[in-house]
Design an enzyme around this catalytic site. Structure first.
Site, PDB file in Angstrom:
ATOM      1  N   LYS A 157       0.864  -1.225   0.247  1.00 62.61           N
ATOM      2  CA  LYS A 157       0.256  -0.151   0.223  1.00 62.61           C
ATOM      3  C   LYS A 157       0.784   1.209   0.071  1.00 62.61           C
ATOM      4  O   LYS A 157       2.005   0.894   0.613  1.00 62.61           O
ATOM      5  CB  LYS A 157      -1.286   0.209   1.129  1.00 62.61           C
ATOM      6  CG  LYS A 157      -2.228   0.121   1.064  1.00 62.61           C
ATOM      7  CD  LYS A 157      -2.949   0.145   2.235  1.00 62.61           C
ATOM      8  CE  LYS A 157      -4.438   0.451   2.391  1.00 62.61           C
ATOM      9  NZ  LYS A 157      -5.438   0.604   3.292  1.00 62.61           N
ATOM     10  N   GLU A 170     -19.643  -5.078  10.858  1.00 60.46           N
ATOM     11  CA  GLU A 170     -20.700  -3.962  11.110  1.00 60.46           C
ATOM     12  C   GLU A 170     -21.605  -4.776  12.006  1.00 60.46           C
ATOM     13  O   GLU A 170     -21.602  -5.070  12.894  1.00 60.46           O
ATOM     14  CB  GLU A 170     -21.207  -3.422  10.596  1.00 60.46           C
ATOM     15  CG  GLU A 170     -20.769  -2.472  10.231  1.00 60.46           C
ATOM     16  CD  GLU A 170     -19.268  -2.512   9.057  1.00 60.46           C
ATOM     17  OE1 GLU A 170     -19.712  -3.739   8.358  1.00 60.46           O
ATOM     18  OE2 GLU A 170     -18.317  -1.409   9.200  1.00 60.46           O
ATOM     19  N   ARG A 226     -25.948  -2.020   7.400  1.00 59.38           N
ATOM     20  CA  ARG A 226     -25.344  -3.393   8.149  1.00 59.38           C
ATOM     21  C   ARG A 226     -25.866  -4.162   8.673  1.00 59.38           C
ATOM     22  O   ARG A 226     -26.224  -5.439   9.171  1.00 59.38           O
ATOM     23  CB  ARG A 226     -23.695  -3.749   7.460  1.00 59.38           C
ATOM     24  CG  ARG A 226     -23.258  -3.477   6.408  1.00 59.38           C
ATOM     25  CD  ARG A 226     -23.195  -4.434   5.353  1.00 59.38           C
ATOM     26  NE  ARG A 226     -22.847  -4.297   4.134  1.00 59.38           N
ATOM     27  CZ  ARG A 226     -21.541  -4.429   3.526  1.00 59.38           C
ATOM     28  NH1 ARG A 226     -20.769  -5.206   4.592  1.00 59.38           N
ATOM     29  NH2 ARG A 226     -20.924  -4.172   2.482  1.00 59.38           N
TER      30      ARG A 226
HETATM   31  C1  LIG Z   1     -19.371  -1.870   5.513  1.00 61.56           C
HETATM   32  C2  LIG Z   1     -17.900  -1.232   5.475  1.00 61.56           C
HETATM   33  N1  LIG Z   1     -17.208  -0.729   6.370  1.00 61.56           N
HETATM   34  C3  LIG Z   1     -16.168  -0.407   6.838  1.00 61.56           C
HETATM   35  C4  LIG Z   1     -16.028   0.288   5.567  1.00 61.56           C
HETATM   36  C5  LIG Z   1     -14.597   0.997   5.335  1.00 61.56           C
HETATM   37  N2  LIG Z   1     -13.447   1.049   4.436  1.00 61.56           N
HETATM   38  C6  LIG Z   1     -12.976   1.350   3.509  1.00 61.56           C
HETATM   39  S1  LIG Z   1     -11.598   0.614   3.043  1.00 61.56           S
HETATM   40  C7  LIG Z   1     -11.259  -0.182   4.271  1.00 61.56           C
HETATM   41  C8  LIG Z   1     -10.097  -0.794   4.503  1.00 61.56           C
HETATM   42  C9  LIG Z   1     -10.273  -1.704   3.066  1.00 61.56           C
HETATM   43  O1  LIG Z   1      -8.753  -2.849   3.274  1.00 61.56           O
HETATM   44  P1  LIG Z   1      -8.962  -3.472   2.249  1.00 61.56           P
HETATM   45  O2  LIG Z   1     -10.260  -4.736   1.418  1.00 61.56           O
HETATM   46  O3  LIG Z   1      -7.504  -4.913   2.719  1.00 61.56           O
HETATM   47  O4  LIG Z   1      -8.341  -3.048   0.785  1.00 61.56           O
HETATM   48  P2  LIG Z   1      -7.183  -2.081   1.065  1.00 61.56           P
HETATM   49  O5  LIG Z   1      -7.305  -0.658   1.195  1.00 61.56           O
HETATM   50  O6  LIG Z   1      -5.933  -2.673   1.772  1.00 61.56           O
HETATM   51  O7  LIG Z   1      -6.725  -1.752  -0.446  1.00 61.56           O
HETATM   52  C10 LIG Z   1     -12.522   0.406   5.493  1.00 61.56           C
HETATM   53  C11 LIG Z   1     -12.834  -0.662   6.429  1.00 61.56           C
HETATM   54  C12 LIG Z   1     -16.337   0.551   4.348  1.00 61.56           C
HETATM   55  N3  LIG Z   1     -15.819   0.467   2.947  1.00 61.56           N
HETATM   56  N4  LIG Z   1     -17.335  -0.798   3.955  1.00 61.56           N
END
Ligand SMILES: Cc1ncc(C[n+]2csc(CCOP(=O)(O)OP(=O)(O)O)c2C)c(N)n1
Length: 629
Positions: free
Chosen positions: A280, A364, A392
């Site tokens: 990242k 959630e 959710r």
């Molecule tokens: C249901 C939900 N909860 C929380 C979020 C907030 N959120 C957005 S991106 C993310 C982390 C995603 O991590 P990952 O899937 O590993 O992707 P990366 O950003 O590391 O590429 C979170 C917690 C969301 N988008 N949807």
């Protein structure tokens, strides 16, 4: 803009490139992202991590026939650049510009819209099964981050994939980060695969194969890279048990290896999962050091990565500081986040009460049922979940918390329009989905001092309660040294009046005050009321004003349908009142991304709009000026 990037108008332009050009293009894309997002803001870190991965996908697959889905889709910027949106890319997240997530209405290359995590595998399976039923040949690829696998929906899909289709490609984009560090057993499992000695040996030998490719013919390059790709087969019990053939983990920044892997996987006649390791923030030092900050941010200085200091506290910070102080005195308080320690402010709480802090991952529903379980044992759980993500957990709130009268406090940040993120993130439905739940006490503070009061109030209630507050900085009012308990269901009359009663929910009390001032300049007497409680609503106050005023006005940062104004209408109807209510709130449609003030003006959430609607209702009230003349 740099030269190779300028030539990209569609994926066909990428497909024409050789390896050297692709390598150069990857660097140009990185530089372009760093410079552009410095002005617009956006999800820089996640996108810097998937430059080569996205290029490889578009080299091997043919969108829009083939379908590529990105989980959350905050990492789809390169996909947008490669699929004909380069010329508009500088408008990303800007009013009227490209959305920051995949949007089916934005491009035929966006197979599925997203903004909430955990949906890619299920949606991809649906698309794959639809293809199978139609006898189609297209490929379906779901790209999901490691944190997306902390989400239950991903596992519900995994449980179903092998039974439903023989052809689906899942790409696990593993960078070990959620927004914060990824948490839980799944994160630990991925980590063990990656750090395993056997993997390291395979990885090194594949690297050597790829490194020796310099100067070889294209055919030789392809053959050796395919050899490397195949040698990346390392069993993962977890995914194999789900019936997916597991490949990897492979270096997600090695273009030929990725390309060959996808070519190889595309011919497979069974569902497969490719585990790809990415970094990242790759290629930009500030994003490598500040993983959390650069997950998603506003404009920054491209040279240094610095952002402007906000100065004023945010609602999230006030929430976290208040909770810390309350937990100092009450050891029953526990704080729960679903992968949002930074956004909710709970990372400020964590160091003070590490044992009472729980990050459950992007989960959630689990967060809420987990809170319910703790509440049965005498704890006072506080679920800090954005309004949009709490959607959710509707059933757990009903079935596990409210039905059992459990004292869980929901603190919903980002309640109201979220602005640049757009419709996936606007928190415009929470009143509608919480208001009908028996036992629920639903509050909205007008300022940060009242937020603290409401938290203290919610934490001593015998059943569930929820507080909604918006994104961003607080007004900066003087705070009481200690929060005070507010009587449940009692509104606050800020200013009395007899022609019109204006109720401004939460920080929209500002609009209520301004409308009152404008009406008074016109000669009307306007009461300003801070409702505080959406449920139970203060029907005593409504009854009092219903007997006096010619109209009510309600302001809310929420959809009108099922919202606060609707609650006022229902209460007045039950009181037998026919006094008209001007409801100011969001219309019954999804609101695009943009600047909050612009969108409020566009959709009539303004004092002007309220004035235009209310003045005709006051026609029978003679203004003092008219009486005098
Ligand atoms: C249901 C939900 N909860 C929380 C979020 C907030 N959120 C957005 S991106 C993310 C982390 C995603 O991590 P990952 O899937 O590993 O992707 P990366 O950003 O590391 O590429 C979170 C917690 C969301 N988008 N949807």
């Amino acid at each position: 803009m740099a030269s190779l990037l300028e030539t990209i108008h569609s994926p066909a332009d990428l497909k024409r490139m050789n390896l050297a050009q692709m390598t150069e293009l990857a660097e140009e894309i990185r530089e372009f992202l760093i410079q552009t997002l410095a002005k617009t803001g956006g999800h820089l870190g996640p996108n810097l991590g998937v430059v080569e991965l996205t290029m490889a996908l578009h080299t091997v697959f043919d969108t829009p026939q083939d379908k590529i889905l990105f989980d959350v889709s905050h990492q789809s910027y390169i996909h947008k650049i490669l699929t004909g949106r380069l010329d508009r890319f500088e408008t990303i997240r800007q009013p009227g510009g490209l959305n920051g997530f995949m949007l089916r209405t934005e491009s035929e290359h966006d197979a599925f819209g997203a903004g909430h995590a955990g949906t890619a595998l299920s949606a991809a399976l649906g698309i794959a099964v639809a293809r199978d039923l139609a006898g189609g040949k297209e490929h379906v690829i779901a790209v999901a981050g490691d944190a997306a696998f902390t989400n239950g929906i991903s596992f519900e899909a995994l449980n179903n994939i092998a039974e439903q289709t023989n052809r689906l490609i899942v790409v696990l984009n593993d960078n070990e980060w959620s927004i914060d560090r990824n948490v839980g057993a799944i994160a630990g499992y991925f980590h063990r695969i990656v750090t395993n000695e056997r993997y390291k040996n395979l990885h090194d030998s594949a690297h050597r194969i790829i490194e020796r490719l310099g100067g070889k013919t294209a055919a030789e390059v392809a053959r050796r890279a395919e050899e490397a790709a195949k040698s990346m087969l390392w069993p993962s019990i977890l995914f194999e048990e789900f019936g997916l053939q597991y490949y990897g983990p492979i270096d997600g920044h090695n273009i030929p290896l990725l390309v060959e892997s996808f070519k190889f996987l595309k011919a497979e006649n069974r569902p497969v999962l490719l585990h790809v390791l990415t970094q990242k923030g790759r290629g930009y030092e500030p994003a490598l050091i500040g993983q959390k900050k650069f997950h998603g941010l506003g404009p920054y200085n491209a040279d240094t990565g610095e952002t402007k200091l906000v100065g004023q506290l945010t609602w999230a910070e006030v929430f976290a500081n208040t909770l810390t102080a309350l937990a100092d005195k009450d050891e029953r308080i526990v704080a729960i986040t679903a992968a949002m320690p930074n956004g909710t402010g709970l990372d400020l709480f964590r160091p003070h009460h590490p044992k009472m802090y729980f990050d459950v991952g992007i989960a959630e529903e689990h967060a809420v049922v987990f809170a319910a379980g703790m509440a049965t044992r005498g704890f006072r759980p506080v679920c800090a979940i954005y309004s949009t993500f709490l959607q959710r957990a509707f059933d757990p709130i009903v079935h596990d918390v409210a039905l059992q009268k459990l004292p869980v406090l929901f603190c919903m940040d980002r309640a109201g329009l979220s602005g640049d993120d757009g419709p996936t993130h606007h928190g415009l439905f929470d009143i509608a989905y919480l208001r009908g739940i028996p036992e629920m006490v639903l509050m909205a503070p007008k300022d940060e001092d009242e937020l603290a009061d409401m938290m203290a109030t919610g934490l001593q209630l015998p059943g569930p309660s929820a507080i909604r507050y918006p994104r961003g900085a607080v007004a900066g009012v003087v705070r009481k040294p200690e929060p005070q308990i507010i009587p449940v269901g009692k509104a606050e009359v800020i200013k009395d009046g007899f022609d019109v009663a204006i109720l401004g929910l939460g920080p929209m009390i500002a609009q209520a005050r301004e409308l009152a001032a404008r009406l008074e300049r016109e000669g009307y007497s306007a009461a300003v009321i801070n409702p505080r409680f959406i449920k139970p609503l203060d029907s005593e106050i409504l009854a009092r004003y219903a007997g006096r005023v010619a109209a009510f006005v309600t302001f809310e940062d929420h959809v009108k349908m099922g919202g606060f104004g609707s609650a006022v209408l229902e209460a007045l109807q039950e009181l037998g009142s026919v006094v008209p209510v001007v409801r100011i709130g969001w219309p019954d449609q999804f609101i695009e991304h943009g600047k909050v003030d612009d969108l409020r003006a566009k959709y009539g959430l303004t004092v002007d709009a309220a004035l235009a609607q209310v003045v005709p209702l006051l026609i029978h009230r003679q203004r003092p000026t008219l009486i005098a003349s």
